[in-house]
Design a protein around this motif. Structure first.
Motif, PDB file in Angstrom:
ATOM      1  N   GLU A 189      -8.315 -14.679  24.772  1.00 44.30           N
ATOM      2  CA  GLU A 189      -9.271 -15.571  25.483  1.00 44.30           C
ATOM      3  C   GLU A 189      -8.316 -16.785  26.027  1.00 44.30           C
ATOM      4  OE1 GLU A 189     -13.066 -16.793  23.284  1.00 44.30           O
ATOM      5  OE2 GLU A 189     -13.531 -17.681  24.972  1.00 44.30           O
ATOM      6  N   LEU A 190      -9.007 -17.258  27.405  1.00 42.25           N
ATOM      7  CA  LEU A 190      -7.989 -18.267  28.120  1.00 42.25           C
ATOM      8  C   LEU A 190      -9.049 -19.768  27.817  1.00 42.25           C
ATOM      9  CD1 LEU A 190      -6.871 -18.157  31.524  1.00 42.25           C
ATOM     10  CD2 LEU A 190      -5.934 -18.985  29.718  1.00 42.25           C
ATOM     11  N   ARG A 191      -8.459 -20.277  26.888  1.00 39.35           N
ATOM     12  CA  ARG A 191      -9.299 -21.673  26.567  1.00 39.35           C
ATOM     13  C   ARG A 191      -9.450 -22.765  27.807  1.00 39.35           C
ATOM     14  NH1 ARG A 191      -7.220 -22.648  20.620  1.00 39.35           N
ATOM     15  NH2 ARG A 191      -5.662 -21.656  20.857  1.00 39.35           N
ATOM     16  N   GLY A 192     -10.720 -23.306  27.697  1.00 38.26           N
ATOM     17  CA  GLY A 192     -11.505 -23.937  28.989  1.00 38.26           C
ATOM     18  C   GLY A 192     -12.401 -23.151  29.611  1.00 38.26           C
ATOM     19  N   GLY A 193     -12.046 -21.373  29.502  1.00 31.72           N
ATOM     20  CA  GLY A 193     -12.814 -20.732  30.537  1.00 31.72           C
ATOM     21  C   GLY A 193     -12.715 -21.022  31.364  1.00 31.72           C
ATOM     22  N   MET A 194     -13.918 -20.398  32.649  1.00 32.72           N
ATOM     23  CA  MET A 194     -14.004 -20.223  33.867  1.00 32.72           C
ATOM     24  C   MET A 194     -13.720 -21.510  33.908  1.00 32.72           C
ATOM     25  SD  MET A 194     -16.690 -17.263  34.049  1.00 32.72           S
ATOM     26  CE  MET A 194     -17.668 -17.336  35.699  1.00 32.72           C
ATOM     27  N   GLU A 195     -15.057 -22.426  34.531  1.00 31.25           N
ATOM     28  CA  GLU A 195     -14.680 -23.977  34.835  1.00 31.25           C
ATOM     29  C   GLU A 195     -13.570 -24.519  34.410  1.00 31.25           C
ATOM     30  OE1 GLU A 195     -17.599 -25.293  34.035  1.00 31.25           O
ATOM     31  OE2 GLU A 195     -17.480 -27.106  34.861  1.00 31.25           O
ATOM     32  N   ARG A 196     -12.493 -24.661  33.449  1.00 30.89           N
ATOM     33  CA  ARG A 196     -11.272 -25.044  33.598  1.00 30.89           C
ATOM     34  C   ARG A 196     -10.462 -24.765  34.644  1.00 30.89           C
ATOM     35  NH1 ARG A 196      -6.960 -24.990  28.675  1.00 30.89           N
ATOM     36  NH2 ARG A 196      -4.934 -25.912  30.210  1.00 30.89           N
ATOM     37  N   TRP A 197     -10.288 -23.326  34.747  1.00 29.76           N
ATOM     38  CA  TRP A 197      -9.242 -22.633  35.477  1.00 29.76           C
ATOM     39  C   TRP A 197     -10.486 -22.775  36.725  1.00 29.76           C
ATOM     40  CZ3 TRP A 197      -4.506 -22.982  33.431  1.00 29.76           C
ATOM     41  CH2 TRP A 197      -4.907 -23.170  32.548  1.00 29.76           C
ATOM     42  N   ASN A 198     -11.450 -22.325  37.232  1.00 26.21           N
ATOM     43  CA  ASN A 198     -11.813 -22.570  38.306  1.00 26.21           C
ATOM     44  C   ASN A 198     -11.584 -20.619  38.691  1.00 26.21           C
ATOM     45  OD1 ASN A 198     -13.439 -22.562  40.329  1.00 26.21           O
ATOM     46  ND2 ASN A 198     -12.143 -23.573  41.524  1.00 26.21           N
TER      47      ASN A 198
ATOM     48  N   ARG B 180     -17.557 -17.887  30.260  1.00 27.84           N
ATOM     49  CA  ARG B 180     -15.518 -17.116  29.134  1.00 27.84           C
ATOM     50  C   ARG B 180     -14.510 -16.972  30.146  1.00 27.84           C
ATOM     51  NH1 ARG B 180     -17.152 -15.000  22.878  1.00 27.84           N
ATOM     52  NH2 ARG B 180     -15.480 -15.958  22.082  1.00 27.84           N
ATOM     53  N   LEU B 181     -13.111 -16.492  29.987  1.00 30.09           N
ATOM     54  CA  LEU B 181     -12.780 -16.208  30.699  1.00 30.09           C
ATOM     55  C   LEU B 181     -11.324 -15.352  29.956  1.00 30.09           C
ATOM     56  CD1 LEU B 181     -11.292 -15.398  34.018  1.00 30.09           C
ATOM     57  CD2 LEU B 181     -10.172 -18.047  33.308  1.00 30.09           C
ATOM     58  N   PHE B 182     -10.934 -14.442  30.335  1.00 31.07           N
ATOM     59  CA  PHE B 182      -9.992 -13.730  29.079  1.00 31.07           C
ATOM     60  C   PHE B 182      -8.615 -13.076  30.056  1.00 31.07           C
ATOM     61  CE2 PHE B 182     -14.194 -13.640  26.801  1.00 31.07           C
ATOM     62  CZ  PHE B 182     -13.910 -13.634  25.710  1.00 31.07           C
ATOM     63  N   VAL B 183      -8.012 -12.275  29.105  1.00 33.55           N
ATOM     64  CA  VAL B 183      -6.642 -12.130  29.680  1.00 33.55           C
ATOM     65  C   VAL B 183      -6.934 -10.579  29.199  1.00 33.55           C
ATOM     66  CG1 VAL B 183      -4.108 -12.281  30.099  1.00 33.55           C
ATOM     67  CG2 VAL B 183      -5.549 -14.294  30.352  1.00 33.55           C
ATOM     68  N   GLY B 184      -6.350  -9.788  29.761  1.00 28.39           N
ATOM     69  CA  GLY B 184      -6.467  -9.048  28.945  1.00 28.39           C
ATOM     70  C   GLY B 184      -7.150  -7.355  29.726  1.00 28.39           C
ATOM     71  N   PRO B 185      -6.933  -6.155  28.969  1.00 34.30           N
ATOM     72  CA  PRO B 185      -6.423  -5.777  28.643  1.00 34.30           C
ATOM     73  C   PRO B 185      -5.264  -4.757  28.111  1.00 34.30           C
ATOM     74  CG  PRO B 185      -7.422  -4.042  28.817  1.00 34.30           C
ATOM     75  CD  PRO B 185      -7.951  -4.911  30.145  1.00 34.30           C
ATOM     76  N   ASP B 186      -3.902  -4.523  27.046  1.00 28.71           N
ATOM     77  CA  ASP B 186      -3.274  -4.183  27.762  1.00 28.71           C
ATOM     78  C   ASP B 186      -3.701  -2.679  27.350  1.00 28.71           C
ATOM     79  OD1 ASP B 186      -3.454  -3.762  25.027  1.00 28.71           O
ATOM     80  OD2 ASP B 186      -1.405  -3.773  24.511  1.00 28.71           O
ATOM     81  N   ALA B 187      -2.683  -1.002  27.442  1.00 32.19           N
ATOM     82  CA  ALA B 187      -3.133  -0.411  26.759  1.00 32.19           C
ATOM     83  C   ALA B 187      -1.755   0.333  26.226  1.00 32.19           C
ATOM     84  CB  ALA B 187      -3.169   0.894  28.136  1.00 32.19           C
ATOM     85  N   THR B 188      -2.207   0.249  24.809  1.00 37.78           N
ATOM     86  CA  THR B 188      -1.412   1.023  23.879  1.00 37.78           C
ATOM     87  C   THR B 188      -2.125   2.067  22.551  1.00 37.78           C
ATOM     88  OG1 THR B 188      -0.978  -0.970  22.544  1.00 37.78           O
ATOM     89  CG2 THR B 188       0.503  -1.158  24.264  1.00 37.78           C
ATOM     90  N   PRO B 189      -0.738   2.989  22.873  1.00 38.13           N
ATOM     91  CA  PRO B 189      -1.586   4.054  21.418  1.00 38.13           C
ATOM     92  C   PRO B 189      -2.309   2.830  20.467  1.00 38.13           C
ATOM     93  CG  PRO B 189       0.717   4.793  21.698  1.00 38.13           C
ATOM     94  CD  PRO B 189       0.088   2.891  22.663  1.00 38.13           C
ATOM     95  N   ALA B 190      -3.402   3.732  19.667  1.00 42.04           N
ATOM     96  CA  ALA B 190      -3.772   2.827  18.937  1.00 42.04           C
ATOM     97  C   ALA B 190      -3.261   2.430  17.591  1.00 42.04           C
ATOM     98  CB  ALA B 190      -5.776   3.379  18.441  1.00 42.04           C
TER      99      ALA B 190
END
Ligand SMILES: Cc1cc2nc3c(=O)[nH]c(=O)nc-3n(C[C@H](O)[C@H](O)[C@H](O)COP(=O)(O)OP(=O)(O)OC[C@H]3O[C@@H](n4cnc5c(N)ncnc54)[C@H](O)[C@@H]3O)c2cc1C
Length: 372
Positions: free
Chosen positions: A234-243, A270-280
């Protein structure tokens, strides 16, 4: 023991819930069985929440058809029911690399996506300059493709609404009912669960990561399903902070197993970074992979801005959804490898699987009739 017309294995997922609604609206008596104590506890609750347009899918596949139809169905449904839906649009962006192999790779990927998306008839527009990008999102990118129809949805509201609709008809949902064994007794399935036994004249297996096991228990085919994990920060500060109010995706190469680590706004701000894709079963992906992916578009991001959030696992079986009638007497419809964009496609998958089942039931009845 009461015998239902059909049983849905995996009723807590978004696809199982959409099938419950679809079949109950057709007048069938339906029992939904779910191993967890509440809805969306597995893949459906641990994804990116994106209602994809089908832009990324290969034309002619079941995925492309069901994503295209499903995204329209779910968008309309959400608007009608007042489910939180944020029309973010999606920018597939080319980061500001220096000219070189990297840039040509990105351009080639965007070009390939463009050809696919155009063939699908998805509305989009080219963004040809850094200034054009900046009218959509304050990121560093030299251009890309913008798809305005894409949204993000509140999955929990969606799943509970689909289930509520189904419960208004002749439907029951049992939570805490993990299917432990299945017997075929003449024209019925008898399902033994952690909370009692249930009988039904047909079975729809929508058990997500557990679907291969449910097929095996029901005497259906064996499916070797892979499990692919995607982690999120999660990117701290969400959509508001990063616009950032738009989904920002990288352009992935053709053979890529995912749509790439993206910047993902959510309906709750909230604002997220992801997902990657790797074997579980592989080691957790180093945080730095996510920091670098985010910095491609937002160079000012530091390690401290990202906080680990969650991981989701999706079942992968080949490159397309498998929705198959694997037995006719009594009917068994298996849904295997419902990975992305299964959330976007859920209502169209339900229509497809529901029609397959109902046609089989009708054909069976006609056959019985002609032998009388
Ligand atoms: C990281 C990630 C990101 C994704 N992002 C997106 C996206 O942005 N947009 C999109 O369209 N799709 C996305 N997807 C794909 C999407 O999440 C799935 O396609 C969708 O959730 C599948 O729903 P489902 O109902 O089939 O599966 P599930 O949600 O897994 O539901 C299956 C249910 O079956 C139950 N079950 C299993 N075994 C048994 C048993 N023996 N007895 C009883 N119940 C059982 C499970 O508990 C579970 O609740 C993503 C997936 C991942 C992992």
């Amino acid at each position: 023991m009461n015998t239902y017309d059909t049983c849905i294995a995996g009723a807590g997922g978004v696809v199982g819930s959409a099938i419950l609604r679809n079949l109950s609206a057709r007048g069938l008596s339906v029992i939904g069985l779910e191993k967890h104590d509440g809805p969306a506890r597995e893949t459906s609750g641990l994804n990116s929440r994106v209602i994809h347009s089908g832009f990324h899918e290969t034309r002619g596949t079941l995925k492309s058809r069901l994503a295209l139809d499903g995204s329209r169905m779910v968008t309309e449904y959400a608007r009608h029911k007042g489910i939180r839906l944020l029309n973010t649009g999606m920018l597939i962006a080319i980061p500001r690399h220096p000219i070189g192999a990297g840039l040509w790779r990105e351009l080639d990927s965007v070009w390939r996506l463009w050809r696919g998306g155009k063939a699908q008839g998805v509305e989009f527009r080219w963004i040809l300059s850094r200034a054009g990008v900046r009218t959509i999102a304050p990121i560093e990118a030299s251009g890309g493709i913008f798809i305005p129809s894409v949204s993000v949805i509140d999955v929990m509201q969606l799943v509970t609404s689909l289930q509520r609709d189904a419960l208004e008809n002749a439907t029951e949902i049992r939570y805490g009912a993990e299917i432990l064994g299945i017997d075929v007794a003449g024209d019925r399935y008898v399902l033994t669960t952690a909370s009692g036994s249930f009988a039904s004249r047909s079975l729809i297996n929508s058990a997500g990561l557990g679907a291969a096991e449910v097929s095996r228990m029901a005497g259906g085919p064996e499916y070797a399903v892979e499990r692919i994990r995607g982690e999120y920060y999660e990117l701290r500060g969400g959509m508001e902070r990063w616009n950032i109010r738009t989904l920002v995706y990288p352009a992935m190469p053709g053979r890529s197993r995912s749509k790439g680590i993206h910047l993902g706004p959510r309906t709750d701000g909230r604002l997220f970074v992801g997902p990657d894709a790797t074997p579980a079963d592989s080691e957790p992906t180093p945080k730095d992979v996510f920091v670098r992916a985010a910095r491609n578009f937002l160079p000012q991001i530091t390690d401290a801005d990202l906080e680990y959030a969650y991981a989701g696992i999706r079942p992968k079986y080949g490159s397309d959804f498998q929705i198959r009638l694997d037995r006719t007497h009594p009917p068994l419809v298996n849904l295997i490898g419902i990975d992305s964009p299964g959330l976007s496609s859920a209502m169209a998958i339900a229509e497809y699987a529901g029609s397959l089942l109902c046609k089989t039931i009708r054909d069976g009845e006609r056959l019985q009739h002609s032998f009388r």
